[in-house]
Design an enzyme around this catalytic site. Structure first.
Site, mmCIF file in Angstrom:
data_model
loop_
_atom_site.group_PDB
_atom_site.id
_atom_site.type_symbol
_atom_site.label_atom_id
_atom_site.label_comp_id
_atom_site.label_asym_id
_atom_site.label_seq_id
_atom_site.Cartn_x
_atom_site.Cartn_y
_atom_site.Cartn_z
ATOM 1 N N GLU A 123 56.042 -46.766 -39.772
ATOM 2 C CA GLU A 123 55.449 -47.494 -40.910
ATOM 3 C C GLU A 123 54.276 -48.350 -40.459
ATOM 4 O O GLU A 123 53.365 -48.615 -41.221
ATOM 5 C CB GLU A 123 56.504 -48.386 -41.579
ATOM 6 C CG GLU A 123 57.143 -47.679 -42.764
ATOM 7 C CD GLU A 123 57.989 -48.584 -43.654
ATOM 8 O OE1 GLU A 123 58.898 -48.029 -44.264
ATOM 9 O OE2 GLU A 123 57.747 -49.792 -43.753
ATOM 10 N N HIS A 156 71.905 -30.823 -26.049
ATOM 11 C CA HIS A 156 72.516 -29.561 -26.462
ATOM 12 C C HIS A 156 72.026 -29.128 -27.842
ATOM 13 O O HIS A 156 72.634 -28.280 -28.478
ATOM 14 C CB HIS A 156 74.038 -29.685 -26.426
ATOM 15 C CG HIS A 156 74.538 -30.025 -25.060
ATOM 16 N ND1 HIS A 156 74.923 -29.076 -24.146
ATOM 17 C CD2 HIS A 156 74.643 -31.222 -24.421
ATOM 18 C CE1 HIS A 156 75.274 -29.662 -23.013
ATOM 19 N NE2 HIS A 156 75.107 -30.973 -23.158
ATOM 20 N N LYS A 175 57.067 -45.400 -54.195
ATOM 21 C CA LYS A 175 57.845 -46.327 -55.027
ATOM 22 C C LYS A 175 57.312 -46.319 -56.454
ATOM 23 O O LYS A 175 58.077 -46.362 -57.414
ATOM 24 C CB LYS A 175 57.749 -47.754 -54.470
ATOM 25 C CG LYS A 175 58.561 -48.026 -53.220
ATOM 26 C CD LYS A 175 58.521 -49.511 -52.879
ATOM 27 C CE LYS A 175 59.206 -49.810 -51.554
ATOM 28 N NZ LYS A 175 59.116 -51.198 -51.132
HETATM 29 O O1 PA5 Z 1 59.076 -52.745 -43.440
HETATM 30 C C1 PA5 Z 1 58.985 -52.843 -44.643
HETATM 31 O O2 PA5 Z 1 58.261 -53.692 -45.180
HETATM 32 C C2 PA5 Z 1 59.782 -51.942 -45.557
HETATM 33 O O3 PA5 Z 1 60.465 -50.955 -44.874
HETATM 34 C C3 PA5 Z 1 60.786 -52.760 -46.353
HETATM 35 O O4 PA5 Z 1 61.650 -53.405 -45.462
HETATM 36 C C4 PA5 Z 1 61.598 -51.894 -47.321
HETATM 37 O O5 PA5 Z 1 60.741 -51.156 -48.131
HETATM 38 C C5 PA5 Z 1 62.487 -52.778 -48.186
HETATM 39 O O6 PA5 Z 1 61.720 -53.720 -48.844
HETATM 40 P P1 PA5 Z 1 62.345 -55.020 -49.479
HETATM 41 O O7 PA5 Z 1 62.915 -55.854 -48.392
HETATM 42 O O8 PA5 Z 1 61.204 -55.692 -50.162
HETATM 43 O O9 PA5 Z 1 63.406 -54.565 -50.439
#
Ligand code: PA5
Length: 494
Positions: free
Chosen positions: A309, A338, A452
């Site tokens: 990410e 394996h 989203k």
């Molecule tokens: O790293 C990030 O920002 C994302 O992976 C969020 O943690 C994830 O989308 C969840 O978001 P939130 O904590 O706003 O529900």
């Protein structure tokens, strides 16, 4: 904010080990892998300059206050609040249930798996002296209902974690649990069983906390989900199941001290720089994180999110396209020797394998000296499983090297609360340093956001109708390109 000279928690763990983590990159060099296959002396010389530039850039951003995650190891208030919750929870609850996803769940799972016995949830009291931890990070109806069915709501404590308060998965879990608690135990019982961890000011969860008076802890502003495990996001549930969050932060504080030192003696930057060069110069655009330890298995899930990410960005900060990104994958040793190893050994050559190893395991299981008459088995007797697992790691690394395949080791002397804290913080700094090397912003995730929005559109959220339309338009050919088994031909009569 930049730190002051401190005798803080890092000193408390200083004696524990000389090195909390070793980065061994011998098997990334052309000396080991063969001419043209690994990093040669010229590359390694270039590395010094790259790392110095990245360090300067990260330090400047830190000093400006734009990397607040780097100060988390020194925080005092959150661990205090977490310890208080832990004291309360230990007396009253059997289950701590995290409702959260991505950065709100993966770090907690990784540290829980690393530091609590692997059978913690299966133990009954008094062998298990802390509540169980359940991290419900998916919304599969079968999975989520299975989790709820096995919980006694009376003895379960729910920690809803969402920084934004907008994540459909977590919000729907929250609504389901809230409703079940209300129906089963009555509305007044919810307050004692619910902790909401969210932004201190914004979002619907904060509004609900304010109106309903639920317990809550903040996710500090400027700390994104995947960098948040050392905030209340991870510390509260981890403390509630008996993880010593003071030691965890102390290990992270030691990593923070080390990560602020200038390269080359800096593991976080070396990790970043070596992977950057391998990608840009040797086309190694896949990084496989392969722990040889069940306890560290979930670290690769957490790392996968952190790395992917953060670094999977189409555009650089200067607006130019970002031609390089290195995807992180996960594997577990020895299991995946394996299943996946054949591809790593002889398949396409875009991968670097990072062996996450442990020198000394906390438990020793001896292999008995039996079947001495069978040479195929007798060599095992007298060794122990930790030795075998480590020799498998070393043997696999050697075999990859002989095949010219890049690999390196990230080795913990042992798994302890402090070494895990050290590992977590080091990999976070490595990710941000990588962002500097690629010239991208590692702290946003624009690609995740688009998915989203389509989900909101499909679920009928006001203001997202455009995404429903775009979805329908994109699938105008949906009947044409679907593979279906044709109906059986009619049986000819006569
Ligand atoms: O790293 C990030 O920002 C994302 O992976 C969020 O943690 C994830 O989308 C969840 O978001 P939130 O904590 O706003 O529900």
């Amino acid at each position: 904010m930049p730190d002051k000279k401190t005798n803080g928690p890092a000193n408390a763990v200083r004696e524990e080990a000389e090195e909390f983590l070793t980065l061994d990159y011998n098997n990334l060099t052309s000396e080991a892998l063969g001419e043209g296959k690994g990093l040669d002396q010229e590359d390694l010389n270039e590395l010094k300059g790259l790392l110095n530039a990245a360090h300067k850039d990260v330090e400047a951003r830190y000093k400006k206050g734009s990397l607040p995650f780097m100060d988390l190891p020194k925080s005092q208030d959150t661990p205090k609040a977490a310890r208080k919750l832990a004291e309360m929870g230990r007396k009253k609850f059997e289950n701590i249930v995290v409702l959260g996803i991505g950065g709100s769940a993966l770090g907690t799972s990784a540290i829980f798996t690393a530091l609590k016995p692997l059978n913690h949830n299966g133990l009954s009291t008094p062998k298990r002296s802390w509540p169980r931890l359940v991290v419900a990070d998916n919304i599969d109806p079968e999975g989520f209902s299975a989790i709820l069915e096995q919980l006694d709501l009376k003895t379960s404590f729910f920690n809803v974690i969402s920084k934004s308060g907008a994540t459909a998965e977590t919000m729907s879990q929250f609504m389901i649990v809230y409703d079940q608690l209300r129906r089963t135990l009555g509305k007044s019982a919810i307050k004692d069983r619910l902790l909401i961890t969210t932004d201190p000011e914004n979002g619907v969860l904060r509004k609900i906390v304010d109106s309903e008076g639920f317990m809550s802890l903040p996710v500090p502003p400027g700390v994104g989900g995947r960098f948040s495990v050392l905030t209340a996001v991870g510390l509260a549930p981890l403390a509630m199941v008996g993880v010593n969050v003071t030691d965890l932060l102390a290990g992270a504080a030691r990593a923070q001290e080390d990560a602020r030192k200038p390269p080359p003696g800096n593991k976080a930057y070396a990790f970043a720089g070596l992977n950057y060069l391998l990608n840009v110069k040797k086309k190694k655009n896949a990084l496989v994180m392969m722990p040889y330890s069940d306890a560290l298995a979930r670290v690769s899930d957490w790392f996968g999110q952190l790395w992917n990410e953060s670094l999977g960005k189409a555009t650089r900060l200067d607006g130019a396209p970002n031609p390089h990104a290195q995807t992180a994958y996960k594997a577990v040793g020895a299991t995946d020797q394996h299943s996946q190893l054949q591809m790593y050994m002889e398949g396409t050559d875009e991968k670097t394998i990072c062996f996450l190893g442990v020198e000394n395991f906390r438990t020793q299981v001896n292999i008995p000296t039996i079947f001495k008459e069978h040479e195929e088995l007798s060599y095992l007797g007298g060794h122990n499983l930790g030795e075998l697992l480590n020799f498998e790691r070393l043997g696999t690394a050697r075999a990859l090297t002989e095949n010219g395949k890049a690999n390196f080791g990230l080795i913990l002397p042992k798994i302890s609360t402090a070494t895990v804290g050290y590992l977590i913080h080091t990999l976070e700094v490595a990710t941000v340093a990588s962002g500097s090397l690629y010239g991208i912003n590692p702290l946003d995730q624009p690609g995740v956001e688009l998915g989203k929005k389509f989900t909101y559109g499909l679920m009928g959220r006001t203001g997202f109708g455009e995404f429903r339309e775009r979805y329908d338009k994109g699938f105008s050919n949906k009947k044409k390109y679907v593979v279906k088994t044709p109906p059986p031909a009619p049986v000819k009569k006569g």
